[in-house]
Design an enzyme around this catalytic site. Sequence first.
Site, short mmCIF file in Angstrom:
data_model
loop_
_atom_site.label_atom_id
_atom_site.label_comp_id
_atom_site.label_asym_id
_atom_site.label_seq_id
_atom_site.Cartn_x
_atom_site.Cartn_y
_atom_site.Cartn_z
N GLU A 17 0.82 -1.22 0.00
CA GLU A 17 0.00 0.00 0.00
C GLU A 17 0.85 1.27 0.00
O GLU A 17 0.59 2.21 0.75
CB GLU A 17 -0.97 -0.02 1.19
CG GLU A 17 -1.93 -1.21 1.12
CD GLU A 17 -2.76 -1.40 2.39
OE1 GLU A 17 -2.59 -0.60 3.33
OE2 GLU A 17 -3.55 -2.35 2.44
N GLU A 26 -6.78 -10.08 -2.20
CA GLU A 26 -7.43 -10.11 -0.88
C GLU A 26 -8.94 -9.94 -1.01
O GLU A 26 -9.56 -9.21 -0.23
CB GLU A 26 -6.86 -8.99 0.02
CG GLU A 26 -5.35 -9.01 0.17
CD GLU A 26 -4.81 -7.86 1.02
OE1 GLU A 26 -5.61 -7.26 1.77
OE2 GLU A 26 -3.61 -7.58 0.94
#
Length: 570
Positions: A332, A439
């Site tokens: 991220e 995910e």
Amino acid sequence: MNSIKNGFFLCMIFLLWCHVDSGVSIDPFSHSHSLNTECVMKPPRSSETKGLLQFSRSLEDDSDEEWKIDGNGFIREMAQRIQLHQGNIYSFSAWVKLREGNDKKVGVVFRTENGRLVHGGEVRANQECWTLLKGGIVPDFSGPVDIFFESENRGAKISAHNVLLKQFSKEEWKLKQDQLIEKIRKSKVRFEVTYENKTAVKGVVISLKQTKSSFLLGCGMNFRILQSQGYRKWFASRFKITSFTNEMKWYATEKARGQENYTVADSMLKFAEDNGILVRGHTVLWDNPKMQPSWVKNIKDPNDVMNVTLNRINSVMKRYKGKLTGWDVVNENLHWDYFEKMLGANASTSFYNLAFKIDPDVRLFVNEYNTIENTKEFTATPIKVKKMMEEILAYPGNKNMKGAIGAQGHFGPTQPNLAYIRSALDTLGSLGLPIWLTEVDMPKCPNQAQYVEDILREAYSHPAVKGIIIFGGPEVSGFDKLTLADKDFNNTQTGDVIDKLLKEWQQKSSEIQTNFTADSDNEEEEVSLLHGHYNVNVSHPWIANLSTSFSLEVTKEMDQDQVIRVVISA
């Protein structure tokens, strides 16, 4: 009317002619690499003759009206409205360019009657050439919408050519998906069985069993799998790839400085290896300041932060070198910038370089959320994720790095915008690197099972997507969003969907009975096979000693006229 939204300025499309109709003639499923990457001097002419919203600027001169985004961000023109119908999917495309400036974002936005803005797609536009903008909308309402262009440039002037909007029913969209799946996930293989003298062997039976699929639908796991035999049995009977949700992360393996403990991660890896389950590494580092080990948060000296960070990279990557299929190196790193603030603007790119040096054979991912799942995203949009990977690859020493894109896929409990997802994957896929959904989950909602199936099928039908990992499991696993089975390991509705897709995306074992003709010198039997590894056995129902077995890998690179020749010794 002020039209400033998240730093973007909206310009309403003035429609000189428009029409919306159903059908499958326009093709958002086209994945031409050149169209998705090139900036062209003259856009290709549309082959569409009907069923479109259509608007074009003349390419012959600059005298035509352009859409101007006012310096104060005001909408200056009235638009013709388009009527949308709930339950349909609308794809959008347009060739766009700017009067001034280069490498600036241009997007399409749909405004509903109550003022809600639905972002439909985006691209980086230039002034000297035309770039293809793709996207769309899956409305959760029936009613009119106004269509806008948006730009990050105040006062931008946008020209567009071949502005097209197409309506699909869900059945039509599914048909296009299935057609593309047949094309990108399968290859046609022809078998020819002969004696050594090249005469055909009549009546042989060719048995095919897939031993490994090229496309994997996997599932995340956590430490609870070590505590529950039922969880282990449930998992091993289904999945061939996983990632650990937390157990390889820095805060899990080094809770106190200098006291590394990989016991849980090692045990989970052993379970995976014992059951033939591949493991994706998640994650070497995390750029979120809140997700650092508590003792790292207390370090204020940048040099000390660098020392402990380098130790972390070396420790975890050398420990698992050669054992993983990929690594999220700096998780991220578009949404967050802890290491950049502490260590400088090139922190992430330099860490990818170190990771590449430690394990040059493993895929190194940029892994972000909201890239495909949230049309309102501003930070980790597809074009920004693409740019991040380009910067990483451009860093000295990273040229030959095996890069990959991880789109996390944390969807909201609403109808997913399949047209936007496809356009986002087009943008990410234009890099030519593998994309994984890493995910995938969704909060519980009445239509969760259907929405999850829609998302997974959309990804599976895109050629750039090479695998999917969902974040879910049985009740005992503690996954509170995507619960796939209850406490007794009975499937939920969403669990049924996952099992259905696992079965569908695995080639069924089959037998090919060749024709018993006697007037043909050569017999070839053709079959369409999902990509992967196979055990093939050739036998004869009444000739006992006529039997041979071999392994076969079916790939997308196979020639469509591929013939597998089997020679039988008489």
